[in-house]
Design a protein around this motif. Sequence first.
Motif, PDB file in Angstrom:
ATOM      1  N   TYR A 250       0.829  -1.204   0.000  1.00  0.00           N
ATOM      2  CA  TYR A 250       0.000   0.000   0.000  1.00  0.00           C
ATOM      3  C   TYR A 250       0.869   1.262   0.000  1.00  0.00           C
ATOM      4  O   TYR A 250       0.528   2.260  -0.639  1.00  0.00           O
ATOM      5  N   GLU A 252       3.924   1.422  -1.273  1.00  0.00           N
ATOM      6  CA  GLU A 252       4.592   1.522  -2.572  1.00  0.00           C
ATOM      7  C   GLU A 252       3.691   2.109  -3.649  1.00  0.00           C
ATOM      8  O   GLU A 252       4.173   2.782  -4.567  1.00  0.00           O
ATOM      9  N   LYS A 253       2.401   1.858  -3.553  1.00  0.00           N
ATOM     10  CA  LYS A 253       1.489   2.418  -4.562  1.00  0.00           C
ATOM     11  C   LYS A 253       0.866   3.735  -4.113  1.00  0.00           C
ATOM     12  O   LYS A 253      -0.022   4.278  -4.791  1.00  0.00           O
TER      13      LYS A 253
END
Length: 297
Positions: A250, A252-253
């Motif tokens: 979560y 990383e995005k």
Amino acid sequence: MDIDPADLLLFARIVECGSFSLAAERVQLPKSTVSRRISLLEAHLGERLLQRTTRKLMLTEFGSSLLEHARRVADETEAAGALAQHRQGAPSGLLRVSMPADFANLALSEMLATFLQKYPAISLELDLSPRRVDLVAENYDLAIRMGDLPDDATLAARRILGSSLALYAAPGYASVRGLPEHPDDLFRHDVLSLPPRLNGLVRWTLERGKVRWERELPVRVLANSPELVVRMASVGIGIGASTEPIARPYVEKGALVRVLPEWSFPQVTAWAVFPGRRLMPAKTRVFIDALEATLGS
């Protein structure tokens, strides 16, 4: 009449070797012990099995009759040993494991697939329910458990991971509500937490170096699934506690940001727990090795 199978095995070895001395070397017992046990067996049976002379051993009629049964014991013992040796060399069989569902789905899905490809003779049965299985009574090979373990003489454990929880929130939540600069600021925020809860409050303990902060906070969402807590945080419901591996995708995005990054919860240990009074099968040993390799990296 109860007869010790070990004594029958010893009798078969003596006949096979042709002497007490050679049999004693083979079974790695003192000659005196071998002689005494055969004498006790004869006394128990009420008849002599062997005629002993200075030059050789001779079977009595009764000894010849009993030898067939003794050889069966020896053959079965060798077969059992061969089976155990084969299983140690080539792990196989059904492996029954209990572990938290989120742990399996998020941290171990690739490891489990790789493990099954590497060991095609092993079948895997996973219990991902939140209940605490009785490993011995329910015949489980292994359980993954978090935190402190109760004393249980029937079980043994190996540490496989030490991790701590941190706080996360969605950027959208942060833009509307702001982010706390100190743990005391959490009282002005919506808290998403794992159990336990007492009287509507959860007790959080945060550490920054040697500084320790511990308070009871009102909780907006309480769930026994770390994955659900993270998902709720990622859609802006509040500030949630999670381990780094679960929160990482979560972050990383861009769906989550770290809250109070200098603070974290005390470390929680993950244990591989297994029946302590059994010889560990090869299937269990290689599974624990795979867990350690995956989580250690």
